[in-house]
Design a protein around this motif. Structure first.
Motif, mmCIF file in Angstrom:
data_model
loop_
_atom_site.group_PDB
_atom_site.id
_atom_site.type_symbol
_atom_site.label_atom_id
_atom_site.label_comp_id
_atom_site.label_asym_id
_atom_site.label_seq_id
_atom_site.Cartn_x
_atom_site.Cartn_y
_atom_site.Cartn_z
ATOM 1 N N PHE A 210 11.448 -12.338 -7.563
ATOM 2 C CA PHE A 210 11.129 -12.706 -6.711
ATOM 3 C C PHE A 210 10.332 -14.253 -6.565
ATOM 4 N N VAL A 211 10.611 -15.730 -6.244
ATOM 5 C CA VAL A 211 10.145 -16.835 -6.153
ATOM 6 C C VAL A 211 9.887 -16.163 -4.897
ATOM 7 N N GLU A 212 8.828 -18.316 -4.528
ATOM 8 C CA GLU A 212 8.852 -18.905 -3.217
ATOM 9 C C GLU A 212 9.833 -18.970 -2.688
ATOM 10 N N THR A 213 11.272 -19.557 -3.193
ATOM 11 C CA THR A 213 12.957 -19.365 -2.460
ATOM 12 C C THR A 213 13.425 -17.892 -2.063
ATOM 13 N N SER A 214 13.054 -17.365 -2.633
ATOM 14 C CA SER A 214 13.623 -15.746 -2.546
ATOM 15 C C SER A 214 14.094 -15.527 -1.146
ATOM 16 N N VAL A 215 14.575 -14.766 -0.725
ATOM 17 C CA VAL A 215 14.799 -14.179 0.692
ATOM 18 C C VAL A 215 13.966 -13.150 0.852
ATOM 19 N N SER A 216 13.623 -12.620 1.854
ATOM 20 C CA SER A 216 12.926 -11.140 2.442
ATOM 21 C C SER A 216 13.544 -9.994 2.189
ATOM 22 N N LEU A 217 13.788 -9.126 1.820
ATOM 23 C CA LEU A 217 14.436 -8.058 1.521
ATOM 24 C C LEU A 217 14.138 -7.809 3.313
ATOM 25 N N GLU A 218 13.327 -6.992 3.586
ATOM 26 C CA GLU A 218 12.787 -6.886 5.142
ATOM 27 C C GLU A 218 13.021 -5.307 5.116
ATOM 28 N N ASN A 219 12.385 -4.561 3.562
ATOM 29 C CA ASN A 219 13.115 -2.885 4.106
ATOM 30 C C ASN A 219 11.468 -1.990 3.837
ATOM 31 N N SER A 220 10.364 -3.242 3.946
ATOM 32 C CA SER A 220 8.954 -2.292 4.315
ATOM 33 C C SER A 220 8.205 -2.971 5.697
ATOM 34 N N PHE A 221 7.358 -2.162 6.147
ATOM 35 C CA PHE A 221 5.844 -2.228 7.093
ATOM 36 C C PHE A 221 5.409 -3.936 6.207
ATOM 37 N N PRO A 222 4.777 -4.330 5.447
ATOM 38 C CA PRO A 222 4.731 -5.231 5.322
ATOM 39 C C PRO A 222 5.109 -6.200 4.964
ATOM 40 N N SER A 223 6.757 -6.263 4.887
ATOM 41 C CA SER A 223 6.696 -6.873 5.222
ATOM 42 C C SER A 223 8.073 -7.913 6.301
ATOM 43 N N ILE B 121 0.689 12.036 -3.736
ATOM 44 C CA ILE B 121 0.845 10.470 -3.090
ATOM 45 C C ILE B 121 0.944 10.329 -1.638
ATOM 46 N N LYS B 122 2.111 10.951 -1.205
ATOM 47 C CA LYS B 122 2.308 10.086 -0.392
ATOM 48 C C LYS B 122 1.644 11.204 0.611
ATOM 49 N N LEU B 123 1.862 12.229 0.115
ATOM 50 C CA LEU B 123 0.846 13.225 1.326
ATOM 51 C C LEU B 123 -0.388 13.045 1.696
ATOM 52 N N PHE B 124 -1.334 12.849 0.300
ATOM 53 C CA PHE B 124 -2.278 12.594 1.048
ATOM 54 C C PHE B 124 -2.267 10.530 1.992
ATOM 55 N N PHE B 125 -1.384 9.914 1.451
ATOM 56 C CA PHE B 125 -1.389 8.446 2.156
ATOM 57 C C PHE B 125 -0.380 8.137 3.047
ATOM 58 N N GLY B 126 0.619 8.887 3.265
ATOM 59 C CA GLY B 126 1.297 9.533 3.941
ATOM 60 C C GLY B 126 2.348 7.771 4.030
ATOM 61 N N GLU B 127 2.271 7.187 4.576
ATOM 62 C CA GLU B 127 2.960 5.790 4.746
ATOM 63 C C GLU B 127 3.207 4.507 3.922
ATOM 64 N N MET B 128 1.081 4.665 3.480
ATOM 65 C CA MET B 128 0.640 3.855 3.117
ATOM 66 C C MET B 128 0.363 3.781 1.194
ATOM 67 N N SER B 129 1.234 5.080 1.418
ATOM 68 C CA SER B 129 1.320 5.607 -0.222
ATOM 69 C C SER B 129 2.390 4.420 -0.657
ATOM 70 N N ASN B 130 3.597 3.918 -0.259
ATOM 71 C CA ASN B 130 4.630 2.997 -0.467
ATOM 72 C C ASN B 130 3.263 1.490 -1.062
ATOM 73 N N ILE B 131 2.490 1.431 -1.012
ATOM 74 C CA ILE B 131 1.581 0.277 -1.434
ATOM 75 C C ILE B 131 1.423 0.551 -3.391
ATOM 76 N N LEU B 132 1.161 2.231 -3.275
ATOM 77 C CA LEU B 132 1.562 2.368 -4.847
ATOM 78 C C LEU B 132 2.923 3.436 -5.404
ATOM 79 N N LEU B 133 3.727 3.604 -4.463
ATOM 80 C CA LEU B 133 4.929 3.223 -4.905
ATOM 81 C C LEU B 133 6.119 2.862 -5.104
ATOM 82 N N GLU B 134 5.664 1.600 -4.842
ATOM 83 C CA GLU B 134 6.870 0.137 -4.363
ATOM 84 C C GLU B 134 6.075 -0.416 -4.742
ATOM 85 N N GLY B 135 6.887 -1.675 -5.598
ATOM 86 C CA GLY B 135 6.388 -2.926 -5.968
ATOM 87 C C GLY B 135 6.957 -3.637 -5.864
#
Length: 300
Positions: A128-141, A258-272
């Motif tokens: 991804f670079v600045e001109t890339s389009v968001s995939l919109e596949n996560s809560f942070p996005s 990781i998912k057990l301990f952090f729930g949905e927030m685990s996506n920060i660690l497990l995905e990128g």
């Protein structure tokens, strides 16, 4: 130069405020809980029923207005209430900071609003670079989409607007580093999840340097990725930690744990996402810490 910073008491905001102040600029920090003033730093109350920050700022010729305010993503599980607080804190801080800009007699030369590389969504194979389009596949996005849409309301004011999409910040005393280092200090470090997820990181010194670079370079507008030019996959990231700390890298942490301990927030660690700072490089910014080995050796 008069510099206004909203969110100037958090880990990143405090570092940015002190950097400008130490270089001789007069910094005005907007905060719910004003502290005693420091050399070149004045604290101004905002986001309370009685606050009127524009009155304290209207006599100034503000050079830059920097909004870094928002509820932290990595504190507490992402319950429905927490997710709403994360979103609304960013929307409100951006709306209120733009209200101040509108009311200033003299508009700032640049308005810088924080965002995050989470804007792009998660992927193990895309770059991804600045001109890339968001995939919109996560809560942070989705949060970043709304956040950035609010920030663009300054463009109608004739103010140069820059949106800083910030990566994983590496710095002493805060950010992601202490939590990521802890397992290795305890001789229990290892690959998190599959290890294939990308970590697009940045040393705190370069984050500060890039913000100053943006303030000083009037040709820079729109989104700018605040990440180092050499992102790494999580497995390499962990092995580098182990090498720098002279600790073993042997206890893999499975996704389910990781998912057990952090729930949905685990996506920060497990995905990128693999994010490159093309605009910064093309504008001539020279990174002090281009590779993760250099950054971790400096911060150890």
């Amino acid at each position: 130069m008069p510099i206004v910073i909203a969110g100037g008491t958090g880990f990143v905001g405090k570092a940015v405020a002190h950097n400008f102040a130490n270089r001789g600029d007069q910094v005005y920090v907007l905060t719910r809980h004003p502290e005693p003033d420091l050399p070149n730093i004045t604290f101004i109350e905002w986001l309370t029923d009685r606050s009127q920050p524009e009155k304290a700022l209207n006599h100034l010729s503000v050079d830059a207005f920097i909004n870094l305010a928002g509820e932290p993503l990595n504190k507490g599980r992402w319950t429905r209430r927490k997710k709403e607080a994360i979103l609304q804190s960013r929307i409100r801080a951006t709306q209120e900071s733009i209200k101040i800009v509108k009311r200033l007699n003299e508009k700032p030369n640049v308005y810088i609003n924080a965002s995050a590389i989470g804007y792009y969504g998660n992927s193990t194979d895309q770059t991804f670079v600045e001109t890339s389009v968001s995939l919109e596949n996560s809560f942070p996005s989705r949060v970043c989409e709304r956040w950035e849409a609010e920030a663009k309301n300054t463009e109608g004011l004739g103010v140069r607007t820059v949106i800083t999409r910030i990566g994983v910040v590496m710095g002493k005393g805060g950010g992601a580093l202490p939590k990521m280092m802890l397992p290795y200090h305890l001789f229990a470090g290892g690959t998190i999840g599959t290890g294939k997820q990308w970590v697009s990181w940045i040393h705190l010194d370069d984050l500060i340097g890039l913000i100053r670079f943006i303030v000083e370079n009037e040709s820079i507008t729109g989104p700018v990725n605040l990440t180092a030019p050499h992102p790494v996959r999580m497995e390499q990231f962990g092995k580098t930690f182990a090498s720098v700390l002279s600790r073993p890298h042997w206890f893999p942490v499975p996704e389910w744990l990781i998912k057990l301990f952090f729930g949905e927030m685990s996506n920060i660690l497990l995905e990128g996402q693999k994010v490159l700072p093309i605009k910064a490089l093309e504008a001539g910014y020279v990174f002090h810490f281009q590779r993760i080995e250099e950054a971790l050796h400096d911060l150890n």
